[in-house]
Design an enzyme around this catalytic site. Sequence first.
Site, PDB file in Angstrom:
ATOM      1  CG  ASP A  51      39.039 105.773 -43.283  1.00 11.64           C
ATOM      2  OD1 ASP A  51      38.530 105.665 -44.409  1.00 11.64           O
ATOM      3  OD2 ASP A  51      39.185 106.874 -42.692  1.00 11.64           O
ATOM      4  CE  LYS A  57      42.386 107.992 -42.780  1.00 20.25           C
ATOM      5  NZ  LYS A  57      42.221 108.627 -44.143  1.00 20.25           N
ATOM      6  CG  ASP A  66      34.343 108.470 -46.775  1.00 23.99           C
ATOM      7  OD1 ASP A  66      33.396 108.294 -47.567  1.00 23.99           O
ATOM      8  OD2 ASP A  66      35.133 109.434 -46.873  1.00 23.99           O
ATOM      9  NE  ARG A  67      28.777 112.017 -48.030  1.00 17.74           N
ATOM     10  CZ  ARG A  67      27.955 112.451 -48.992  1.00 17.74           C
ATOM     11  NH1 ARG A  67      28.156 112.106 -50.257  1.00 17.74           N
ATOM     12  NH2 ARG A  67      26.933 113.222 -48.673  1.00 17.74           N
TER      13      ARG A  67
END
Length: 261
Positions: free
Chosen positions: A9, A16, A108-109
């Site tokens: 991510d 991450k 990401d959403r």
Amino acid sequence: MSSPFLAIDIGNTRLKWALYEGAFPGAALQAHGAEFLDHIERLADGPWAELPAPGSMLGCVVAGDTLRRRAEEQITERFDCAPRWVVSSAGEAGIVNGYDHPTRLGADRFVAMVGARHRMLSQGPERPMVVVLIGTAVTVEAIDASGKFLGGLILPGHGIMLRALESGTAGLHVPTGEVREFPTNTSDALTSGGTYAIAGAVERMVQHVRSHCGAEPACFMTGGAGWKMAPAMNGDFELVESLIMDGLLVIAKARAPAAAG
């Protein structure tokens, strides 16, 4: 026997990563870490140096193509593994994307909503959801019980709010304070104001979903600063640190039959 799976991510501040025993929900976590974006080049010879090679990887990126390419260089340098990235689509893994232009929704959403829906279904029957990501920016997503993304809010995170106030207001160069009901110093006033601004936006979205869907939504929160916000939230929010990684595992599993065929 499944081979290890690498989930990545790349946010606005940090990359991450997590290595799992396989590409499926609930897979055991073998290793994880984070690097600030300025230090991505350390990964291959640093944290990844002793990792077993993953059989596959999947990631999401909001930080732009340049940072994605830098991450890909580290992946290909260290592992014999093709980089794959989630791009928001009209629908995948139980989420129907109601954005006006589906591909413009932040990956990401989208991935966090996938992870939240899988978690919600593992806990009981279908319910609407509110999914909150607390990071450099804050997003507040509304999803109905069938998995349709109804829409979401974007607002600045704590750091952006404080920097905006410091740059636009004389004399507001103060350390971060505490969240208080009745702040009596500038540090606490700034921290409390930002916290309650975010909490108020989330509460308004919960009200919208409750009214629109006629049911109480399941509420999930994730992101690096989620633990700071959780005590200030109204209602029952489940704080899930790994929601984006969970979503990547769900998507990787959902794509596996297509990849094999």
